[in-house]
Design an enzyme around this catalytic site. Structure first.
Site, short mmCIF file in Angstrom:
data_model
loop_
_atom_site.label_atom_id
_atom_site.label_comp_id
_atom_site.label_asym_id
_atom_site.label_seq_id
_atom_site.Cartn_x
_atom_site.Cartn_y
_atom_site.Cartn_z
N LEU A 1 0.82 -1.20 0.00
CA LEU A 1 0.00 0.00 0.00
C LEU A 1 0.86 1.26 0.00
CD1 LEU A 1 -2.82 1.27 0.40
CD2 LEU A 1 -2.37 1.15 2.86
N ASP A 2 0.59 2.16 -0.91
CA ASP A 2 1.26 3.47 -0.97
C ASP A 2 2.77 3.35 -1.18
OD1 ASP A 2 -1.23 4.40 -0.39
OD2 ASP A 2 -0.82 4.78 1.71
N GLU A 3 3.22 2.24 -1.76
CA GLU A 3 4.66 2.10 -1.91
C GLU A 3 5.13 1.86 -3.32
OE1 GLU A 3 6.80 -0.12 0.91
OE2 GLU A 3 6.12 1.29 2.44
#
Lengths: 278, 278, 278, 278
Positions: free
Chosen positions: C221-223
């Site tokens: 997530l979000d990476e």
């Protein structure tokens, strides 16, 4: 409970803030936010106060006038949506942004109509169920065209007229009918590149930054009080058309920011400048 | 005539601005600028007033205390240069910027001494005739080193300690000796890249923007109240070293801005945040 | 004559540019723009070339393969609109911006459909005559919901899936179906404030700048690899809701910029980073 | 092994990149970075190549000339520090920044001397052991003053002359002696506020953004090719003096950035514009 806004300006003298806030305190009103500024060149005092509480506006204004010197200008009103007319020509980006914000109740204003000198943007405006009035200027002299424009505008009694990339120059006479009511987005970082084709000028000059300026319109083209400006970097790989493209996002945001400030009564016009409480 | 600064904070209630400005008016003082803010989560009121005029500070403070509720914190003082100690390690850019501003009387503070854990920056500091104290940490335990550091700092009785790229972590005990007095420049856009080697982290993560953060130091590393931040764009062509290089200009300016605000008494610390009247 | 785009990457070695441009010259093709970059950590070479001229793509690709080492990855294609599916939830600002750009042919992509887990945005999408598919997630387990989502997406065979404020977390399994094809706009300056409610986190931390990040989605997530980021200043007067409001303009522009780069084939994904030829 | 830089420009035609990179490959040189650009208005080709490897420059240049058309301008050199003379007047901020960068070997240039029309900055310059030459202009006519200035400059044979807030206008005759060698920092966002006192002009106009411009000096005041620009926001609370103060940080950084580009041979001057490979 809705907020109210109190705007005051006058020559500066000691005791003004104490007098104003004292009256608000007597009326048991609660100050939400408060801003003061003294313009030092002319020693002029400006104050914007947002307050809440059960208020008798007539009584409050009477008490403020009694507590303050006679040369103080007072403007007292409930916070509410403004009514506006938007003028546009062929470019859609600023207009579309206003229409979307309006549709979702984020504009702080009601768009009474969009008036254009071209039919091109009608389908867009129609999608959002806003009246679209087309006033072509071909074969009409400037005077006639402006009279017709004014007549159409005036039927809506707008508080502000927003030029969302309206590409016709307005005469001094037209502008004088709507003092401090016309807001324009100019596609350059004024005062650089005054006049037509600023992106072409910017390309010619080889600048490394371009920008946009939202300002009130007065009788000198591109010279009214500036409300908001912003910029973006460009480089030698951008031609004039690509600069224009890159500039559109900036224009759109600068106009939206400026309108937010004006519609929220955060902007004083003072001579050829603005005092903004944001 | 020198300006004076009045800082007030307390739980919010109606009438505070009227009470303060009323007392100033009775003392025939002239408000130069005034800022108020109510923090809504805790309903806490903050006010900063700059005023000029012939003032009896003792008398004025007494009248303010009488006019205001007992839980109001009042700080009243004449505008003046602060006295500071600067801590640095091996990087020169922030320190050199402070030394030049100090030399030309632009810092708003007197640098009493520069203390470093390395001798590297001594020649630079000496050019500007500032005492340089070298406290190497090799072979000394942290406790001893910090005690020595504190002893040297305390002889100057500084109002603020500026960490201008001081690369040693300070213990909670040390920090607690100087509450809201230590200001650090952190070479990242906090809270991204907390801890050591933020530019290496930024490079690893492939960010397109890097930044710097000036903040008060509390006992949690990189977690004190933020005073100022700024950023610059980077891209895939920058390696970690080049990002660090690009970041230095930003660090230098962010630190200078933050110090300007603090030394001019424009910053309230409230919990883990700052309220800034700029 | 339409332009063509040639993308090449491989382990770096001398002579690559000479080999590629030599073949293009033999084919009498005209290079419009050319970019090369060597990533030094892994010594990997990237090249993007835009060229025009009468071209036999099959023949050209064959000649390039012969002129270049066997481990070179070559991607050769005519410049054209991409086909995409947009996923959204309840927030309209990014979606509206994409719809307007699409309507005026400025997006560089054809929106085949908008899919949402809420019916809220249907009226907006319908205005622009784009198919709107509502897939509510209430009472459906994540697996089922994602299977249904994938089925609907796959019928359009999109080259990219744009998450325009789609507020459901996508499972690693779902993401793996569309490698380097899903682009998300995250409402923070990543890696600060990873996860939900970044504006609330930013408010809590008291930051002075907020931002937005457009990135490819991978299983963390979000990476995923960052494509574009931008920021705006905020201060203590902004609460979390006002930060969100201020952040929307940035999100919208960052997403539009990122999509412009991706749709124009200017972005290489390399590990967890992007190499961008802009 | 030191890097070398190859600069090439000529009317555009197919095969240029292939020819240049082919010769470099034959010489077994390794391209570190490569940039090309075609200016479309005049169809002019620019290329900058950084390469490393054991090189016989005479032989390489001969081979390049043979491989390329006769109208190609070739400049081939080893990367090295430039030699410069700095001109300043009374303001210290840009000069101090250059002196600090120079002292720490970060300027990419050797400052041979600082020449000023005032004695004010001598103590600063002396701290850094740079020759300071004071050439007062009182009671000397412009011609005499410029002749003396040129004589002093010429003894150092500088490759560039940096005007670090040198507040005297230079005549067309003087400028013509040093074509594309004089770099100025102008304290405004050119072309806004051309001429003297730009901050006073900016204050009068009420702009919301101010900036700085680094440019080559040609015979028209403030009209030479722009190298770098940057801006900062201002508002109604800034008077002209405060704008000047705020502008200094920007001037300093813009000048440093521009010099970095020029000293690293990243800047082509083309007519009144720059082509920059950064």
């Amino acid at each position: 409970m809705a907020a109210h806004i109190l705007l005051i300006h006058c020559p500066d003298r000691p005791g003004l803030i104490a007098a104003v806030t004292g009256v608000l305190f007597q009326h048991q009103l609660n100050i939400i936010s408060n801003g003061e500024f003294v313009e030092r060149t002319h020693n002029h005092f400006f104050m914007r106060t947002e307050f809440s509480g059960a208020v008798d506006l007539v009584h409050l204004e009477k008490d403020l006038r009694e507590a303050l010197p006679t040369d103080v200008i007072i403007r007292l009103s409930a916070q509410r949506n403004k009514e506006i007319v938007v003028l546009a020509s062929k470019e859609h980006h600023c207009l579309a942004d206003l229409l979307v914000r309006h549709y979702y109740g984020e504009l702080g204003a009601t768009i009474k109509a969009v008036i254009s000198n071209h039919p091109l943007l009608e389908p867009l405006v129609k999608k959002f169920d806003i009246p679209f009035i087309c006033l072509p200027h071909d074969g009409v002299d400037r005077n006639q065209h402006e009279n017709s424009l004014a007549k159409h505008i005036d039927q809506f009694q707008p508080e502000f007229i927003v030029l969302a990339k309206y590409m016709r120059i307005l005469s001094a006479g037209f502008v004088a009918r709507y003092p401090n009511q016309i807001i324009n987005i100019h596609h350059s970082f004024l005062p650089a590149f005054v006049g037509a084709k600023p992106y072409a000028q910017a390309y010619e000059r080889g600048v490394k930054i371009i920008g946009a300026t939202a300002h009130f319109v007065n009788d000198n083209l591109d010279e009214g009080p500036i409300i908001a400006q912003n910029v973006i970097p460009v480089n030698h790989t951008h031609n004039a058309k690509e600069m224009a493209q890159a500039g559109r996002n900036v224009e759109q945001i600068v106009l939206a920011n400026a309108l937010g400030l004006v519609f929220d009564e955060r902007v004083f016009v003072h001579g050829n400048k603005t005092i903004i409480f944001d």
